[in-house]
Scaffold this motif. Structure first.
Motif, short mmCIF file in Angstrom:
data_model
loop_
_atom_site.label_atom_id
_atom_site.label_comp_id
_atom_site.label_asym_id
_atom_site.label_seq_id
_atom_site.Cartn_x
_atom_site.Cartn_y
_atom_site.Cartn_z
N ASP A 1 0.91 -1.25 -0.01
CA ASP A 1 -0.07 -0.19 -0.07
C ASP A 1 0.99 1.28 -0.02
OD1 ASP A 1 -2.25 -1.65 0.04
OD2 ASP A 1 -2.62 -1.52 2.27
N GLY A 2 0.48 2.10 -0.91
CA GLY A 2 1.26 3.35 -0.75
C GLY A 2 2.34 3.43 -1.59
N ALA A 3 2.95 2.25 -2.26
CA ALA A 3 4.08 2.17 -3.19
C ALA A 3 4.03 2.77 -4.50
CB ALA A 3 4.69 0.61 -3.21
N VAL A 4 4.65 3.28 -5.14
CA VAL A 4 4.49 3.78 -6.31
C VAL A 4 4.68 2.60 -7.53
CG1 VAL A 4 5.76 5.22 -8.24
CG2 VAL A 4 5.81 6.00 -5.89
N LYS A 5 3.98 2.67 -8.50
CA LYS A 5 3.80 1.76 -9.66
C LYS A 5 4.51 2.26 -10.83
CE LYS A 5 1.12 -2.04 -12.02
NZ LYS A 5 1.97 -1.71 -13.11
N GLN A 6 5.21 1.75 -11.50
CA GLN A 6 5.91 2.02 -12.52
C GLN A 6 4.89 1.99 -13.90
OE1 GLN A 6 8.64 4.07 -13.34
NE2 GLN A 6 8.78 3.95 -15.55
N ALA A 7 4.47 2.87 -14.61
CA ALA A 7 3.46 2.73 -15.48
C ALA A 7 3.81 1.86 -16.79
CB ALA A 7 2.97 4.03 -16.04
N HIS A 8 5.17 2.23 -17.31
CA HIS A 8 5.86 1.47 -18.46
C HIS A 8 7.40 1.03 -18.03
CE1 HIS A 8 2.40 3.08 -21.02
NE2 HIS A 8 2.60 4.19 -20.04
N ASP A 9 7.37 -0.27 -18.10
CA ASP A 9 8.89 -0.85 -17.69
C ASP A 9 9.27 -1.65 -19.08
OD1 ASP A 9 6.94 -2.97 -17.46
OD2 ASP A 9 7.49 -3.12 -15.34
N GLU A 10 9.04 -1.31 -20.01
CA GLU A 10 9.45 -2.27 -21.23
C GLU A 10 10.92 -2.22 -21.35
OE1 GLU A 10 7.03 -0.03 -21.48
OE2 GLU A 10 5.30 -0.93 -21.81
N ASN A 11 11.50 -0.89 -21.23
CA ASN A 11 12.76 -0.58 -21.22
C ASN A 11 13.76 -0.96 -19.84
OD1 ASN A 11 11.78 1.64 -19.57
ND2 ASN A 11 13.63 2.57 -20.11
N PHE A 12 12.97 -1.75 -18.99
CA PHE A 12 13.92 -2.06 -17.70
C PHE A 12 14.76 -3.33 -18.18
CE2 PHE A 12 11.56 1.20 -15.72
CZ PHE A 12 11.81 1.23 -14.31
N ARG A 13 15.72 -3.53 -17.11
CA ARG A 13 16.62 -4.60 -17.42
C ARG A 13 15.97 -5.63 -16.76
NH1 ARG A 13 18.59 -8.60 -17.25
NH2 ARG A 13 20.71 -9.39 -16.41
N GLY A 14 15.53 -5.57 -15.60
CA GLY A 14 14.75 -6.56 -14.89
C GLY A 14 14.44 -6.20 -13.37
N ALA A 15 14.81 -7.12 -12.56
CA ALA A 15 14.52 -6.63 -11.17
C ALA A 15 15.59 -7.61 -10.01
CB ALA A 15 13.18 -7.07 -10.64
N ILE A 16 15.78 -6.84 -9.06
CA ILE A 16 16.75 -7.52 -8.05
C ILE A 16 15.59 -7.37 -7.02
CG2 ILE A 16 18.40 -7.34 -6.31
CD1 ILE A 16 19.95 -5.38 -8.44
N LEU A 17 15.26 -8.96 -6.53
CA LEU A 17 14.31 -9.13 -5.55
C LEU A 17 15.21 -9.40 -4.34
CD1 LEU A 17 11.43 -9.60 -4.43
CD2 LEU A 17 11.72 -11.82 -5.25
N LEU A 18 14.95 -8.37 -3.28
CA LEU A 18 15.83 -8.59 -1.81
C LEU A 18 14.82 -9.40 -1.14
CD1 LEU A 18 18.35 -7.86 -0.73
CD2 LEU A 18 17.02 -5.64 0.51
N LEU A 19 15.38 -10.47 -0.89
CA LEU A 19 14.54 -11.46 0.14
C LEU A 19 14.86 -11.27 1.41
CD1 LEU A 19 14.31 -14.66 -2.19
CD2 LEU A 19 12.44 -13.29 -1.76
N ARG A 20 14.16 -11.32 2.32
CA ARG A 20 14.59 -11.24 3.69
C ARG A 20 13.64 -12.08 4.48
NH1 ARG A 20 15.39 -5.41 6.75
NH2 ARG A 20 16.88 -6.19 8.56
N ASN A 21 14.20 -12.76 5.81
CA ASN A 21 13.40 -13.29 6.66
C ASN A 21 12.26 -12.62 7.08
OD1 ASN A 21 12.69 -14.73 9.28
ND2 ASN A 21 14.35 -15.95 9.13
N PRO A 22 11.08 -13.13 7.04
CA PRO A 22 9.94 -12.29 7.22
C PRO A 22 9.79 -11.81 8.55
CG PRO A 22 9.16 -14.58 7.01
CD PRO A 22 10.72 -14.57 6.55
N ILE A 23 10.53 -12.47 9.65
CA ILE A 23 10.29 -12.24 10.76
C ILE A 23 11.08 -10.85 11.14
CG2 ILE A 23 10.91 -12.55 13.30
CD1 ILE A 23 8.67 -14.51 12.43
N THR A 24 12.30 -10.69 10.67
CA THR A 24 13.21 -9.56 10.76
C THR A 24 12.75 -8.56 9.64
OG1 THR A 24 14.73 -10.49 9.06
CG2 THR A 24 15.35 -10.59 11.35
N ALA A 25 11.90 -8.90 8.69
CA ALA A 25 11.22 -7.90 7.80
C ALA A 25 10.12 -7.25 8.59
CB ALA A 25 10.88 -8.67 6.41
N ILE A 26 9.18 -8.10 9.22
CA ILE A 26 8.09 -7.51 9.84
C ILE A 26 8.69 -6.58 11.10
CG2 ILE A 26 6.45 -8.11 11.63
CD1 ILE A 26 5.78 -10.54 9.56
#
Length: 327
Positions: free
Chosen positions: A135-160
């Protein structure tokens, strides 16, 4: 009036005129000096703050003061002179700043965040850090030119816990690194609807990014926060560098400096990270741990075909027994 007085009058008028000019000059000089002294420091406009990571190779680099950490790092990070293929940096809550700092040091190109987001800026950045679909995060409207994504995973306990720290800081309007919330405040948060909502948000976040690149898995880089900040962090930093180096308009300035950059920005940072995410006084009931475990097992079942993802999820499941259980 005598002849001498008549002859002296133009001279006196000339002297008065010269004195007026000198006085005016002194006043103007004083005003300019005062303005320059008091004027706040402004950054250069974007068109004067662009760079090209190719042109930075071999120059415009500084060396860490510690002789044991000799890094080739740009003195400042700028927007690219030319449009780039930026990369998403998807982080749930907390930890994204570490990856942003590494990416900037590796390329010399600045990042875009939720705070300074603008489409034109994003198109000339190395990363766009986002928490979408939270909620509240910005959504990129057009990302056809994006390289891809780095998904930073984190233990949900420490993330929470990181999410709780941010929530608590907003409630009382203080810096998250200044005051540590009490155990009682944590228990109130844990036993409210907030904890369950955060578990669901975590699951939704992971599902979104895993599904987004399901058909193009090579465009998704999984980085476990625990690995990046642990003893093998330099290896994950190299993975980040190699991933970014394949993006259009992005080049790693000095691949040999990768281990040093990790040491400088992660292992021995100039500023300490928040102490609030330790869990020794953040007890969880068995019911809370069960909810988290069930969520992780569901994610593992859905995306278990991805061996790297499955390994990370299983490590998080196995770590749950180490958290303090409320009596």
């Amino acid at each position: 009036m005598t002849t001498q007085q008549v002859e002296a009058e133009p001279k006196r008028s000339m002297r008065r005129a010269i004195l007026r000019v000198v006085a005016a000059t002194l006043v103007i000089s004083a005003c300019v000096f005062q303005y320059a002294w008091d004027r706040p420091s402004f950054q250069s406009p974007p068109e004067q703050s662009w760079t090209d990571s190719v042109s930075l190779r071999g120059r415009s680099l500084s060396v860490a003061e510690d002789s044991s950490l000799r890094c080739r790092i740009p003195r400042e990070y700028r927007l690219s002179k030319h449009p780039t293929s930026p990369t998403y940096l998807a982080s749930f809550d907390g930890g994204g700043e570490i990856v942003s700092n590494l990416a900037q040091a590796l390329t010399g190109i600045t990042t875009t965040t939720q705070v300074n987001y603008a489409p034109r800026r994003t198109e000339r950045s190395v990363l766009f850090e986002t928490h979408y679909p939270l909620d509240g995060a910005v959504k990129q409207a057009h990302d056809e030119n994006f390289r891809g994504a780095i998904l930073l995973l984190r233990n949900p306990i420490t993330a929470i816990l990181a999410s709780f720290n941010a929530y608590n800081a907003r409630q009382y309007r203080y810096s998250v690194d200044v005051v540590r919330a009490s155990e009682e405040e944590w228990i109130r948060y844990r036993d409210s609807a907030q904890f369950a909502a955060q578990v669901k948000a975590y699951e939704k976040f992971i599902i979104y990014w895993m599904n987004k690149y399901q058909e193009n898995r090579e465009d998704l880089l999984l980085i476990p926060y625990e690995g990046l900040t642990g003893g093998k962090g330099a290896i994950f930093t190299k993975q980040i560098g190699d991933f970014l180096d394949k993006a259009e308009g992005i080049n790693i300035i000095d691949p040999d400096s990768v281990p040093c950059i990790w040491e400088k920005f992660v292992h021995f940072p100039a500023t300490t990270t928040s102490f609030q995410e330790r869990a020794d006084d953040r007890p969880l009931t068995e019911d809370h741990l069960f909810v988290v475990s069930r969520m992780l097992q569901s994610l593992d079942a859905t995306f278990g075909h991805d061996k790297q993802f499955s390994t990370i999820m299983k490590s998080y499941i196995n770590s749950l027994h180490s958290y303090a259980v409320a009596r």
